[in-house]
Write an enzyme that holds these catalytic residues in place. Structure first.
Site, PDB file in Angstrom:
ATOM      1  N   SER A  10     -14.851  40.498  13.306  1.00  0.00           N
ATOM      2  CA  SER A  10     -13.469  41.033  13.791  1.00  0.00           C
ATOM      3  C   SER A  10     -12.632  41.183  12.584  1.00  0.00           C
ATOM      4  O   SER A  10     -12.396  40.267  11.870  1.00  0.00           O
ATOM      5  CB  SER A  10     -12.727  40.516  14.883  1.00  0.00           C
ATOM      6  OG  SER A  10     -11.565  40.827  15.009  1.00  0.00           O
ATOM      7  N   HIS A  35     -16.069  44.873  14.375  1.00  0.00           N
ATOM      8  CA  HIS A  35     -15.073  44.704  15.625  1.00  0.00           C
ATOM      9  C   HIS A  35     -13.828  45.041  15.198  1.00  0.00           C
ATOM     10  O   HIS A  35     -13.218  44.314  14.619  1.00  0.00           O
ATOM     11  CB  HIS A  35     -15.562  43.286  16.239  1.00  0.00           C
ATOM     12  CG  HIS A  35     -14.929  43.243  17.763  1.00  0.00           C
ATOM     13  ND1 HIS A  35     -15.425  43.550  18.654  1.00  0.00           N
ATOM     14  CD2 HIS A  35     -13.813  42.702  17.964  1.00  0.00           C
ATOM     15  CE1 HIS A  35     -14.865  43.299  19.774  1.00  0.00           C
ATOM     16  NE2 HIS A  35     -13.550  42.530  19.417  1.00  0.00           N
ATOM     17  N   ASP A  37      -9.917  44.997  16.974  1.00  0.00           N
ATOM     18  CA  ASP A  37      -9.192  44.325  18.213  1.00  0.00           C
ATOM     19  C   ASP A  37      -7.937  45.205  18.123  1.00  0.00           C
ATOM     20  O   ASP A  37      -7.134  44.864  17.425  1.00  0.00           O
ATOM     21  CB  ASP A  37      -9.136  42.999  17.850  1.00  0.00           C
ATOM     22  CG  ASP A  37     -10.411  42.219  18.361  1.00  0.00           C
ATOM     23  OD1 ASP A  37     -10.950  42.324  19.277  1.00  0.00           O
ATOM     24  OD2 ASP A  37     -10.774  41.184  17.509  1.00  0.00           O
ATOM     25  N   MET A  39      -4.583  45.977  20.163  1.00  0.00           N
ATOM     26  CA  MET A  39      -3.611  45.338  21.248  1.00  0.00           C
ATOM     27  C   MET A  39      -2.253  45.978  21.064  1.00  0.00           C
ATOM     28  O   MET A  39      -1.749  46.871  20.275  1.00  0.00           O
ATOM     29  CB  MET A  39      -3.346  44.129  20.632  1.00  0.00           C
ATOM     30  CG  MET A  39      -4.636  43.021  20.257  1.00  0.00           C
ATOM     31  SD  MET A  39      -4.158  41.446  20.099  1.00  0.00           S
ATOM     32  CE  MET A  39      -5.651  40.801  19.356  1.00  0.00           C
ATOM     33  N   HIS A  68     -12.520  47.502  20.613  1.00  0.00           N
ATOM     34  CA  HIS A  68     -12.248  46.693  21.714  1.00  0.00           C
ATOM     35  C   HIS A  68     -10.757  46.953  21.766  1.00  0.00           C
ATOM     36  O   HIS A  68      -9.744  46.328  21.345  1.00  0.00           O
ATOM     37  CB  HIS A  68     -12.322  45.219  21.275  1.00  0.00           C
ATOM     38  CG  HIS A  68     -12.087  44.008  22.475  1.00  0.00           C
ATOM     39  ND1 HIS A  68     -11.955  42.753  22.026  1.00  0.00           N
ATOM     40  CD2 HIS A  68     -11.655  44.355  23.569  1.00  0.00           C
ATOM     41  CE1 HIS A  68     -11.581  42.222  23.229  1.00  0.00           C
ATOM     42  NE2 HIS A  68     -11.323  43.058  24.274  1.00  0.00           N
ATOM     43  N   MET A  70      -7.613  46.137  23.998  1.00  0.00           N
ATOM     44  CA  MET A  70      -6.846  45.529  24.834  1.00  0.00           C
ATOM     45  C   MET A  70      -5.502  45.817  25.041  1.00  0.00           C
ATOM     46  O   MET A  70      -4.336  45.546  24.471  1.00  0.00           O
ATOM     47  CB  MET A  70      -6.708  44.065  24.114  1.00  0.00           C
ATOM     48  CG  MET A  70      -8.138  43.123  23.885  1.00  0.00           C
ATOM     49  SD  MET A  70      -8.004  41.975  22.913  1.00  0.00           S
ATOM     50  CE  MET A  70      -8.482  42.711  21.525  1.00  0.00           C
ATOM     51  N   MET A 139     -15.093  37.573  27.586  1.00  0.00           N
ATOM     52  CA  MET A 139     -14.013  36.813  26.619  1.00  0.00           C
ATOM     53  C   MET A 139     -14.174  35.301  26.735  1.00  0.00           C
ATOM     54  O   MET A 139     -14.323  34.861  28.003  1.00  0.00           O
ATOM     55  CB  MET A 139     -12.591  37.506  27.067  1.00  0.00           C
ATOM     56  CG  MET A 139     -12.314  38.624  26.695  1.00  0.00           C
ATOM     57  SD  MET A 139     -12.524  39.163  24.971  1.00  0.00           S
ATOM     58  CE  MET A 139     -11.371  38.068  24.256  1.00  0.00           C
ATOM     59  N   GLY A 144      -5.727  38.449  22.523  1.00  0.00           N
ATOM     60  CA  GLY A 144      -4.333  38.304  21.959  1.00  0.00           C
ATOM     61  C   GLY A 144      -4.146  37.857  20.638  1.00  0.00           C
ATOM     62  O   GLY A 144      -3.540  38.421  19.971  1.00  0.00           O
ATOM     63  N   PHE A 145      -5.065  36.876  20.456  1.00  0.00           N
ATOM     64  CA  PHE A 145      -4.929  36.308  19.056  1.00  0.00           C
ATOM     65  C   PHE A 145      -6.139  35.831  18.572  1.00  0.00           C
ATOM     66  O   PHE A 145      -7.150  35.473  19.480  1.00  0.00           O
ATOM     67  CB  PHE A 145      -3.991  34.920  19.012  1.00  0.00           C
ATOM     68  CG  PHE A 145      -2.504  35.451  19.647  1.00  0.00           C
ATOM     69  CD1 PHE A 145      -1.744  35.788  18.533  1.00  0.00           C
ATOM     70  CD2 PHE A 145      -2.269  35.109  21.089  1.00  0.00           C
ATOM     71  CE1 PHE A 145      -0.396  36.267  19.325  1.00  0.00           C
ATOM     72  CE2 PHE A 145      -1.148  35.598  21.457  1.00  0.00           C
ATOM     73  CZ  PHE A 145      -0.117  36.215  20.581  1.00  0.00           C
ATOM     74  N   GLY A 146      -6.479  35.907  17.130  1.00  0.00           N
ATOM     75  CA  GLY A 146      -7.470  35.392  16.404  1.00  0.00           C
ATOM     76  C   GLY A 146      -7.384  33.904  16.206  1.00  0.00           C
ATOM     77  O   GLY A 146      -6.539  33.468  16.593  1.00  0.00           O
ATOM     78  N   GLY A 147      -8.367  33.145  16.064  1.00  0.00           N
ATOM     79  CA  GLY A 147      -8.283  31.604  15.529  1.00  0.00           C
ATOM     80  C   GLY A 147      -7.988  30.783  16.856  1.00  0.00           C
ATOM     81  O   GLY A 147      -7.756  29.694  16.555  1.00  0.00           O
ATOM     82  N   ASP A 177     -16.848  36.911  22.633  1.00  0.00           N
ATOM     83  CA  ASP A 177     -15.742  37.168  21.756  1.00  0.00           C
ATOM     84  C   ASP A 177     -14.589  36.066  22.116  1.00  0.00           C
ATOM     85  O   ASP A 177     -14.174  35.982  22.844  1.00  0.00           O
ATOM     86  CB  ASP A 177     -15.208  38.554  22.186  1.00  0.00           C
ATOM     87  CG  ASP A 177     -14.199  39.021  21.152  1.00  0.00           C
ATOM     88  OD1 ASP A 177     -13.862  38.286  20.213  1.00  0.00           O
ATOM     89  OD2 ASP A 177     -13.734  39.991  21.111  1.00  0.00           O
ATOM     90  N   GLY A 178     -14.453  35.348  20.823  1.00  0.00           N
ATOM     91  CA  GLY A 178     -13.330  34.455  20.920  1.00  0.00           C
ATOM     92  C   GLY A 178     -13.939  32.865  20.469  1.00  0.00           C
ATOM     93  O   GLY A 178     -14.727  32.279  21.446  1.00  0.00           O
ATOM     94  N   SER A 200     -12.066  34.644  12.867  1.00  0.00           N
ATOM     95  CA  SER A 200     -11.575  33.524  11.879  1.00  0.00           C
ATOM     96  C   SER A 200     -12.905  32.912  11.087  1.00  0.00           C
ATOM     97  O   SER A 200     -12.718  32.542  10.156  1.00  0.00           O
ATOM     98  CB  SER A 200     -10.612  32.522  12.573  1.00  0.00           C
ATOM     99  OG  SER A 200     -11.108  32.021  13.805  1.00  0.00           O
TER     100      SER A 200
HETATM  101  C1  DX5 Z   1      -9.230  38.042  20.800  1.00  0.00           C
HETATM  102  C2  DX5 Z   1     -10.092  39.004  20.103  1.00  0.00           C
HETATM  103  C3  DX5 Z   1     -11.059  38.507  19.538  1.00  0.00           C
HETATM  104  C4  DX5 Z   1     -10.715  37.589  18.286  1.00  0.00           C
HETATM  105  C5  DX5 Z   1     -11.886  36.834  17.648  1.00  0.00           C
HETATM  106  O1  DX5 Z   1      -8.057  38.785  21.579  1.00  0.00           O
HETATM  107  O2  DX5 Z   1     -10.525  40.042  21.131  1.00  0.00           O
HETATM  108  O3  DX5 Z   1     -11.955  39.712  18.723  1.00  0.00           O
HETATM  109  O4  DX5 Z   1      -9.754  37.866  17.372  1.00  0.00           O
HETATM  110  O5  DX5 Z   1     -11.377  36.115  16.514  1.00  0.00           O
HETATM  111  P1  DX5 Z   1     -11.886  34.507  16.704  1.00  0.00           P
HETATM  112  O6  DX5 Z   1     -13.338  34.745  16.243  1.00  0.00           O
HETATM  113  O7  DX5 Z   1     -10.668  33.894  15.575  1.00  0.00           O
HETATM  114  O8  DX5 Z   1     -11.585  33.903  17.913  1.00  0.00           O
HETATM  115 ZN    ZN Z   2     -12.373  41.296  20.401  1.00  0.00          ZN
END
Ligand code: DX5
Ligand code: ZN
Length: 224
Positions: A10, A35, A37, A39, A68, A70, A139, A144-147, A177-178, A200
């Site tokens: 991603s 990928h 993301d 948002m 993706h 969101m 999911m 909403g957020f990475g990491g 994913d996540g 991440s």
């Molecule tokens: C979450 C995203 C994911 C996420 C993946 O809202 O859809 O794609 O950012 O990031 P990591 O691998 O850091 O969880």
């Molecule tokens: Zn995603």
């Protein structure tokens, strides 16, 4: 088995000032898909980028773009992402009152069709449309957020999703994913995942190429 697992880094975790370099590095490192993301600040409490980012990167990368969404009312923007060069478009079941209509819309635009489920959303939501889609995205964090940390409660959901796919739509790719990292990649594949999204873990490695290599190495070496 492992060579059929797809790695989809991603770019949410990339340096937003150097996206072209990021996709070059991912392609060079052997990623299978990129990928994206997307948002909207409504469906999820964060804003990222829109179709212009997909269009801007399209000439710089030959890999399939896995978008993706969101976002609320994804049907309004699906045509823009198809036009921008998305190869597959995934919408959230929770964001679509008429999910099957959106599935058909994406199909008619010539893109692969994905449906994503938030952690609390039952698999039953997609049971009757599974044969009409290409990718089921489970999911494993709240979007909403990475990491974020992988939610362990999702492991039985991955197993049940694999069973549902094998029973009614074996062509469907199960994407998770996540919170995916070399620490859990092998286990997730053993549970039934076929596409691993990783943000991440790929971009916190010394280079994205090394991040991808670590995931692939985990798939062949790690005991579960
Ligand atoms: C979450 C995203 C994911 C996420 C993946 O809202 O859809 O794609 O950012 O990031 P990591 O691998 O850091 O969880
Ligand atoms: Zn995603």
């Amino acid at each position: 088995m492992n060579h059929s697992i797809l790695i989809a880094p991603s770019i949410l975790s990339a340096d937003f000032g150097a996206m072209r370099e990021a996709v070059h590095a991912l392609q060079d490192g052997g990623a299978d898909w990129i990928h994206f993301d997307v948002m909207d600040g409504h469906f999820v409490p964060n804003l990222t980028f829109g179709a212009p980012m997909v269009a801007a990167l399209r000439p710089h990368c030959n890999l399939p773009f896995d978008v993706h969404l969101m976002i609320e009312h994804p049907e309004r923007l699906v045509p823009d992402f198809a036009e921008a060069g998305a190869n597959s478009i995934t919408v959230h079941a929770e964001a679509c009152v008429h999910l099957h209509r959106v599935v058909e819309q994406i199909r008619e635009l010539g893109c692969g069709v994905g449906v994503a489920l938030n952690p609390h959303t039952p698999l039953e939501t997609v049971r009757y449309i599974l044969p009409a889609i290409d990718v089921l995205l489970v999911m494993t964090v709240n979007p909403g957020f990475g990491g974020q940390a992988f939610i362990d409660l999702m492991k039985p959901k991955i197993v049940e999703a694999r069973l549902m796919i094998e029973q009614s739509a074996p062509h469907v790719l199960l994407e998770v994913d996540g919170g995916v990292s070399p620490d859990n990649a092998r286990e997730l594949v053993e549970l039934g995942a076929r596409v691993l999204v990783a943000g991440s873990s790929v971009f916190s490695a010394p280079t994205p190429q090394e991040g991808i290599r670590a995931l692939r190495f985990a798939l062949v070496s790690q005991k579960v």
